[in-house]
Motif scaffolding. Structure first.
Motif, PDB file in Angstrom:
ATOM      1  N   LEU A   1       5.294  12.576  -6.902  1.00  0.00           N
ATOM      2  CA  LEU A   1       4.942  13.351  -7.983  1.00  0.00           C
ATOM      3  C   LEU A   1       5.491  14.691  -7.956  1.00  0.00           C
ATOM      4  O   LEU A   1       5.949  15.262  -8.916  1.00  0.00           O
ATOM      5  CB  LEU A   1       3.443  13.460  -8.084  1.00  0.00           C
ATOM      6  CG  LEU A   1       2.590  12.283  -8.555  1.00  0.00           C
ATOM      7  CD1 LEU A   1       0.988  12.332  -8.462  1.00  0.00           C
ATOM      8  CD2 LEU A   1       3.054  11.704  -9.911  1.00  0.00           C
ATOM      9  N   ILE A   2       5.484  15.335  -6.713  1.00  0.00           N
ATOM     10  CA  ILE A   2       5.940  16.443  -6.580  1.00  0.00           C
ATOM     11  C   ILE A   2       7.488  16.559  -7.028  1.00  0.00           C
ATOM     12  O   ILE A   2       8.032  17.380  -7.769  1.00  0.00           O
ATOM     13  CB  ILE A   2       5.829  17.150  -5.087  1.00  0.00           C
ATOM     14  CG1 ILE A   2       4.380  17.575  -5.158  1.00  0.00           C
ATOM     15  CG2 ILE A   2       6.633  18.663  -4.916  1.00  0.00           C
ATOM     16  CD1 ILE A   2       3.781  17.659  -3.808  1.00  0.00           C
ATOM     17  N   ASN A   3       8.215  15.563  -6.693  1.00  0.00           N
ATOM     18  CA  ASN A   3       9.530  15.627  -7.015  1.00  0.00           C
ATOM     19  C   ASN A   3      10.082  14.806  -8.250  1.00  0.00           C
ATOM     20  O   ASN A   3      10.984  14.696  -8.455  1.00  0.00           O
ATOM     21  CB  ASN A   3      10.313  14.675  -5.633  1.00  0.00           C
ATOM     22  CG  ASN A   3      10.192  15.779  -4.375  1.00  0.00           C
ATOM     23  OD1 ASN A   3      10.710  16.385  -4.330  1.00  0.00           O
ATOM     24  ND2 ASN A   3       9.377  15.089  -3.196  1.00  0.00           N
ATOM     25  N   ASN A   4       8.754  14.746  -8.933  1.00  0.00           N
ATOM     26  CA  ASN A   4       9.096  14.001 -10.407  1.00  0.00           C
ATOM     27  C   ASN A   4       9.802  12.655 -10.410  1.00  0.00           C
ATOM     28  O   ASN A   4      10.793  12.499 -10.836  1.00  0.00           O
ATOM     29  CB  ASN A   4       9.852  14.961 -11.142  1.00  0.00           C
ATOM     30  CG  ASN A   4       9.303  15.331 -12.511  1.00  0.00           C
ATOM     31  OD1 ASN A   4       8.422  14.405 -12.915  1.00  0.00           O
ATOM     32  ND2 ASN A   4       9.270  16.474 -13.045  1.00  0.00           N
ATOM     33  N   ASP A   5       9.600  11.955  -9.325  1.00  0.00           N
ATOM     34  CA  ASP A   5      10.337  10.765  -8.896  1.00  0.00           C
ATOM     35  C   ASP A   5      10.179   9.627 -10.083  1.00  0.00           C
ATOM     36  O   ASP A   5       8.847   9.357 -10.241  1.00  0.00           O
ATOM     37  CB  ASP A   5      10.075  10.058  -7.539  1.00  0.00           C
ATOM     38  CG  ASP A   5      10.828   8.974  -7.045  1.00  0.00           C
ATOM     39  OD1 ASP A   5      11.432   8.391  -7.915  1.00  0.00           O
ATOM     40  OD2 ASP A   5      10.886   8.831  -5.957  1.00  0.00           O
ATOM     41  N   PRO A   6      11.037   9.350 -10.849  1.00  0.00           N
ATOM     42  CA  PRO A   6      10.925   8.584 -12.085  1.00  0.00           C
ATOM     43  C   PRO A   6      10.652   7.283 -11.577  1.00  0.00           C
ATOM     44  O   PRO A   6      10.302   6.288 -12.392  1.00  0.00           O
ATOM     45  CB  PRO A   6      12.057   8.761 -12.630  1.00  0.00           C
ATOM     46  CG  PRO A   6      13.157   8.901 -11.843  1.00  0.00           C
ATOM     47  CD  PRO A   6      12.417   9.653 -10.656  1.00  0.00           C
TER      48      PRO A   6
ATOM     49  N   LEU B   1       0.737  -1.222  -0.064  1.00  0.00           N
ATOM     50  CA  LEU B   1       0.060   0.042  -0.005  1.00  0.00           C
ATOM     51  C   LEU B   1       0.709   1.105   0.131  1.00  0.00           C
ATOM     52  O   LEU B   1       1.777   1.474   0.770  1.00  0.00           O
ATOM     53  CB  LEU B   1      -0.916   0.128   1.336  1.00  0.00           C
ATOM     54  CG  LEU B   1      -1.856  -0.983   1.598  1.00  0.00           C
ATOM     55  CD1 LEU B   1      -2.769  -1.071   2.572  1.00  0.00           C
ATOM     56  CD2 LEU B   1      -2.837  -1.391   0.078  1.00  0.00           C
ATOM     57  N   ILE B   2       0.642   2.130  -1.016  1.00  0.00           N
ATOM     58  CA  ILE B   2       1.159   3.387  -0.872  1.00  0.00           C
ATOM     59  C   ILE B   2       0.304   4.414  -0.530  1.00  0.00           C
ATOM     60  O   ILE B   2      -0.629   4.620  -1.238  1.00  0.00           O
ATOM     61  CB  ILE B   2       1.845   3.644  -2.343  1.00  0.00           C
ATOM     62  CG1 ILE B   2       3.226   2.602  -2.524  1.00  0.00           C
ATOM     63  CG2 ILE B   2       2.408   5.252  -2.431  1.00  0.00           C
ATOM     64  CD1 ILE B   2       3.894   2.867  -3.575  1.00  0.00           C
ATOM     65  N   SER B   3       0.882   5.214   0.441  1.00  0.00           N
ATOM     66  CA  SER B   3      -0.226   6.418   0.810  1.00  0.00           C
ATOM     67  C   SER B   3      -0.064   7.530  -0.193  1.00  0.00           C
ATOM     68  O   SER B   3       0.476   7.652  -0.992  1.00  0.00           O
ATOM     69  CB  SER B   3       0.416   6.593   2.416  1.00  0.00           C
ATOM     70  OG  SER B   3       1.248   7.418   2.180  1.00  0.00           O
ATOM     71  N   THR B   4      -1.303   8.277  -0.121  1.00  0.00           N
ATOM     72  CA  THR B   4      -1.697   9.412  -0.918  1.00  0.00           C
ATOM     73  C   THR B   4      -0.594  10.290  -0.803  1.00  0.00           C
ATOM     74  O   THR B   4      -0.194  11.013  -1.556  1.00  0.00           O
ATOM     75  CB  THR B   4      -2.914  10.090  -0.675  1.00  0.00           C
ATOM     76  OG1 THR B   4      -3.085  10.243   0.911  1.00  0.00           O
ATOM     77  CG2 THR B   4      -4.077   9.052  -1.431  1.00  0.00           C
ATOM     78  N   ASP B   5      -0.120  10.653   0.511  1.00  0.00           N
ATOM     79  CA  ASP B   5       1.263  11.365   0.867  1.00  0.00           C
ATOM     80  C   ASP B   5       2.223  11.081   0.156  1.00  0.00           C
ATOM     81  O   ASP B   5       2.930  12.045  -0.180  1.00  0.00           O
ATOM     82  CB  ASP B   5       1.265  11.458   2.481  1.00  0.00           C
ATOM     83  CG  ASP B   5       0.255  12.313   3.282  1.00  0.00           C
ATOM     84  OD1 ASP B   5      -0.286  13.364   2.753  1.00  0.00           O
ATOM     85  OD2 ASP B   5      -0.396  11.770   4.061  1.00  0.00           O
ATOM     86  N   GLU B   6       2.837   9.773   0.349  1.00  0.00           N
ATOM     87  CA  GLU B   6       3.798   9.253  -0.157  1.00  0.00           C
ATOM     88  C   GLU B   6       3.834   9.413  -1.656  1.00  0.00           C
ATOM     89  O   GLU B   6       4.795  10.039  -2.471  1.00  0.00           O
ATOM     90  CB  GLU B   6       4.108   7.765  -0.157  1.00  0.00           C
ATOM     91  CG  GLU B   6       5.277   7.181  -0.475  1.00  0.00           C
ATOM     92  CD  GLU B   6       5.615   5.710  -0.270  1.00  0.00           C
ATOM     93  OE1 GLU B   6       4.796   5.324   0.727  1.00  0.00           O
ATOM     94  OE2 GLU B   6       6.336   5.195  -0.894  1.00  0.00           O
ATOM     95  N   MET B   7       2.586   9.331  -2.396  1.00  0.00           N
ATOM     96  CA  MET B   7       2.634   9.239  -3.791  1.00  0.00           C
ATOM     97  C   MET B   7       2.541  10.929  -4.090  1.00  0.00           C
ATOM     98  O   MET B   7       3.247  11.156  -5.250  1.00  0.00           O
ATOM     99  CB  MET B   7       1.173   8.456  -4.251  1.00  0.00           C
ATOM    100  CG  MET B   7       0.999   8.582  -5.810  1.00  0.00           C
ATOM    101  SD  MET B   7       2.218   7.448  -6.413  1.00  0.00           S
ATOM    102  CE  MET B   7       3.023   8.169  -7.751  1.00  0.00           C
ATOM    103  N   ALA B   8       2.003  11.850  -3.472  1.00  0.00           N
ATOM    104  CA  ALA B   8       1.903  13.185  -3.646  1.00  0.00           C
ATOM    105  C   ALA B   8       3.374  13.607  -3.882  1.00  0.00           C
ATOM    106  O   ALA B   8       3.664  14.314  -4.789  1.00  0.00           O
ATOM    107  CB  ALA B   8       1.226  14.077  -2.586  1.00  0.00           C
TER     108      ALA B   8
END
Lengths: 176, 205
Positions: B56-61, B46-53
């Protein structure tokens, strides 16, 4: 000169056949496993295995003997609150021998967890390993506790769908 | 004599083909029921919405978002950088390079978590690695990132930090308040260091 060549070929054929039989015996389980996931995928796409709270309350009020509610949360949560008549089979123990005959009996089981995600995963797991007649209660114990409390009192219509968007989609892209 | 030779040759080639075929089928690792049950309970998928946000903000590839909803829903709204693989097409050959790979973390999402957890279970059963679930789906995305709840003061500093990070994230994803609140920009970067440890936990699955 030709004879030994053919003997050699014959030997190779025999070896290959033996090898083939051996490997297919070993891999047949894995192959089945693979197809099962694809079959399961087709089943998930074509039919529902969810029961919404409305339907569940009907089942409860009509006291259908062919249904049984299975609470897969831990005993503490179960003692704290559970749906009337539910049986507690904590998910950690769901594969234990003692529950095999229970899971295999003819009754339709309606699994629930706090929400529906765990019950859904456990249902898939059990289906994968040969159990049938399993359904999942939409919204789980949390929704039930909030809205259905007793079988006669509803705060809502009991139409719950986990995949339904709970807000206006346009708000996601709202600027200014 | 020549006929026998040809026959043998055919048999040998058939044998070879047959011997190679089943090996392709089980290139993936099989899990037994108990292992799968353990994985479900560990919740490393499970990946939390915070972790995902944050990613995305950091453009993590490293992350690849996969939208399992219908094409219509996807076109209406989707998370940045996501690709659309409608649930019913999950095992179509064209998507195999995406769902059966080891390079990136696939994060399945849908409106809730039903489709995503089913997709995870199925890919897990087939032995595919690197698939994850966006916890709570778009519904939770909305209540945590887009319209985060203001924490009660008793929740302490951490809750307030979380909230500030979420406000930053909200601004990033919606563009709301970008003009009048320039300082919020720095907030958006805040959660970086703090959330990293959670991701490590999900590494080996």
């Amino acid at each position: 000169m030709k004879r030994p060549y053919i003997k050699l070929l014959g030997l190779i054929i025999v070896l290959l056949t033996v090898g083939l039989v051996f490997t297919s015996l070993q891999t047949s389980k894995k192959y089945k496993f693979d197809t099962k996931a694809i079959e399961l995928h087709k089943e998930l796409v074509s039919s529902t295995h969810f029961i919404d709270p409305q339907k569940a309350s009907e089942i409860l009020s009509k006291q259908h003997d062919e249904y049984i509610f299975v609470d897969i949360r831990n005993p503490r949560e179960f003692d704290n609150f559970h749906i009337e008549g539910a049986v507690n089979v904590p998910m950690q123990q769901i594969l234990d021998d003692q529950f095999i005959s229970f899971l295999k009996n003819d009754k339709t089981k309606v699994l629930y967890s706090n929400e529906s995600i765990e019950a859904d995963q456990i249902r898939l797991l059990l289906t994968q390993f040969g159990y049938s007649n399993l359904f999942v209660l939409q919204g789980g114990a949390n929704y039930w506790k909030e809205n259905m409390i007793s079988k006669d009192v509803f705060k809502s219509k009991g139409e719950y769908d986990d995949e339904k968007l709970k807000f206006d989609i346009s708000k996601l892209t709202a600027t200014e | 004599m020549k006929a026998r030779f040809i026959l043998s040759l055919i048999l040998v080639s058939l044998g070879l083909v047959a011997a190679i075929l089943p090996q392709k089928k089980n290139s993936s690792i099989e899990l037994d029921a108990q292992q799968l049950l353990n994985e479900i309970q560990q919740e490393n998928h499970l990946i939390s919405t915070d972790e995902m946000a944050n990613a995305l903000i950091n453009n993590d590839p490293e992350y690849q978002l996969i939208d399992l909803r219908s094409e219509t829903e996807y076109k209406q709204y989707s998370l940045p950088g996501s690709i659309n693989i409608p649930f019913e097409k999950l095992f179509d050959a064209e998507w195999a390079p995406y769902i059966d790979q080891i390079a990136r973390k696939n994060v399945f999402y849908s409106n809730g978590t039903t489709l995503s957890s089913e997709a995870w279970m199925l890919t897990k059963q087939r032995g595919f690695k690197n698939n994850y679930i966006l916890q709570g789906g778009l519904n939770e995305w909305y209540t945590t990132i887009i319209e985060p709840e203001v924490p009660a003061s008793i929740n302490g500093e951490e809750a307030i930090n979380d909230y500030e990070a979420r406000l930053g994230a909200k601004q990033f994803f919606t563009g709301a308040g970008a003009v009048n609140n320039a300082s919020a920009n720095t907030d958006a970067k805040k959660p970086v260091a703090r959330k990293k440890k959670k991701m490590v936990a999900g590494g080996c699955s």
